[in-house]
Design a protein around this motif. Sequence first.
Motif, mmCIF file in Angstrom:
data_model
loop_
_atom_site.group_PDB
_atom_site.id
_atom_site.type_symbol
_atom_site.label_atom_id
_atom_site.label_comp_id
_atom_site.label_asym_id
_atom_site.label_seq_id
_atom_site.Cartn_x
_atom_site.Cartn_y
_atom_site.Cartn_z
ATOM 1 N N THR A 77 0.852 -1.188 0.000
ATOM 2 C CA THR A 77 0.000 0.000 0.000
ATOM 3 C C THR A 77 0.885 1.234 0.000
ATOM 4 O OG1 THR A 77 -0.084 0.076 2.417
ATOM 5 C CG2 THR A 77 -1.779 -1.225 1.297
ATOM 6 N N ASP A 78 0.289 2.402 -0.127
ATOM 7 C CA ASP A 78 1.061 3.648 -0.153
ATOM 8 C C ASP A 78 1.887 3.844 1.119
ATOM 9 O OD1 ASP A 78 0.112 4.267 -2.656
ATOM 10 O OD2 ASP A 78 -1.469 5.610 -1.930
ATOM 11 N N ASP A 88 -0.167 -5.445 0.527
ATOM 12 C CA ASP A 88 -1.463 -5.257 -0.129
ATOM 13 C C ASP A 88 -1.930 -6.623 -0.631
ATOM 14 O OD1 ASP A 88 -3.651 -4.641 -1.661
ATOM 15 O OD2 ASP A 88 -2.663 -3.077 -2.835
ATOM 16 N N SER A 107 -4.017 -6.779 -3.892
ATOM 17 C CA SER A 107 -3.221 -6.627 -5.104
ATOM 18 C C SER A 107 -2.417 -7.879 -5.424
ATOM 19 C CB SER A 107 -2.280 -5.421 -4.983
ATOM 20 O OG SER A 107 -2.984 -4.207 -5.168
ATOM 21 N N SER A 125 -4.881 -9.746 -7.613
ATOM 22 C CA SER A 125 -4.997 -9.214 -8.970
ATOM 23 C C SER A 125 -3.707 -9.432 -9.753
ATOM 24 C CB SER A 125 -5.360 -7.722 -8.932
ATOM 25 O OG SER A 125 -4.400 -6.968 -8.225
ATOM 26 N N ALA A 182 1.230 -0.729 -11.962
ATOM 27 C CA ALA A 182 0.119 0.030 -11.384
ATOM 28 C C ALA A 182 -0.692 0.717 -12.478
ATOM 29 C CB ALA A 182 0.655 1.052 -10.382
ATOM 30 N N GLY A 225 -3.091 -1.495 -14.012
ATOM 31 C CA GLY A 225 -4.144 -1.960 -13.121
ATOM 32 C C GLY A 225 -3.854 -3.287 -12.459
ATOM 33 N N ILE A 257 -1.535 -3.831 -9.944
ATOM 34 C CA ILE A 257 -1.441 -3.554 -8.514
ATOM 35 C C ILE A 257 -1.971 -2.142 -8.273
ATOM 36 C CG2 ILE A 257 0.486 -5.131 -8.095
ATOM 37 C CD1 ILE A 257 2.412 -2.806 -8.334
ATOM 38 N N LYS A 258 -2.387 -1.877 -7.041
ATOM 39 C CA LYS A 258 -2.990 -0.573 -6.756
ATOM 40 C C LYS A 258 -1.962 0.531 -6.601
ATOM 41 C CE LYS A 258 -7.089 -2.476 -4.430
ATOM 42 N NZ LYS A 258 -7.803 -2.580 -3.127
ATOM 43 N N SER A 259 -0.818 0.209 -6.016
ATOM 44 C CA SER A 259 0.179 1.230 -5.718
ATOM 45 C C SER A 259 1.530 0.816 -6.280
ATOM 46 C CB SER A 259 0.292 1.444 -4.207
ATOM 47 O OG SER A 259 1.364 2.304 -3.889
#
Length: 310
Positions: free
Chosen positions: A20-21, A26, A29, A32, A269, A272, A274-276
């Motif tokens: 995560t940020d 995560d 992620s 995904s 990222a 799409g 992974i989120k971050s």
Amino acid sequence: MARLTEDAKGVYVIAVTPFTDDGALDLASIDSMVDFYEGAGVTGLTALGQLGEAPKLTAEESRTVVERVLRRLDGRLPVVVGVSAPGLAPMSELAEAVMGEGAAGVMVAPPWTVKTDDQAFAFYQSVGEALGDTPFVLQDYPLTTNVTIAPKVIERIVNEVPNCVMLKHEDWPGLSKISALRAASDKGAMRRISILCGNGGLFLPEEMGRGADGAMTGFCYPEMMVGVVEAYAAGNPDRAHVIFDAYLPLARYEQQQGIGLASRKYVLAKRGVIKSATLRKPGAKLSALDIADVERLLARQAIRLKEIGA
């Protein structure tokens, strides 16, 4: 899941570890990401590699990552897990845990203390004994380990350590090493094992031409590696080179020391997957100029892929 064998081939992509940020794992992620790699046509996954930021994870986090990957795949693809450690005890402990969860095999790099041929052999002999019947990958990556393992030493390891079933070849580029090992197995001087190659795929067409069985590395477009390996398997090296050439500028950019992994995560990222794009600290961040470079390369790559029908 079937265990890793000497017959392994294809593309075992080195999975990134999504954060995560704020630097926490995560898990969503990871799911995904696994789906993305599977959809890209890879043969298997390798978790907890150096570019999976394995050294930045706690022991508990390492197991969490592997468990999540294995649960998401549910046996559809084999998973190799990096278990390199300063000592045999933590290596064996992690190997036993991940094999118990369903991993296909483990990967072990030599420690920097290995300096001679005899020490390299003795280390992997000890690894083989410590792992019992667990199949393992010998990671030959002198650029990061500062350990050079000559072909004659690999030949001895393969002949005397039966659970060494694969070489992850990432000398730079070390093409003659692949040729020497294949010549040795062809004449019966050593058992033929799988050879999968690293280095971000920068030498993949040449490595396949020397007798490699595929790739075990990372790139933000695993489709490149899959395309090259499949073209070689189909007896079409010219097509393999055409595919490789279309991705080469971005692959080259990704191999920079420092920001290479940051650029890989940026593209993943953006796609799409992974989120971050966060790297866990200490880790590099892309500057605005770096991002502009990557965006330019992506635009040019898209044009070239359309031209070649890929």
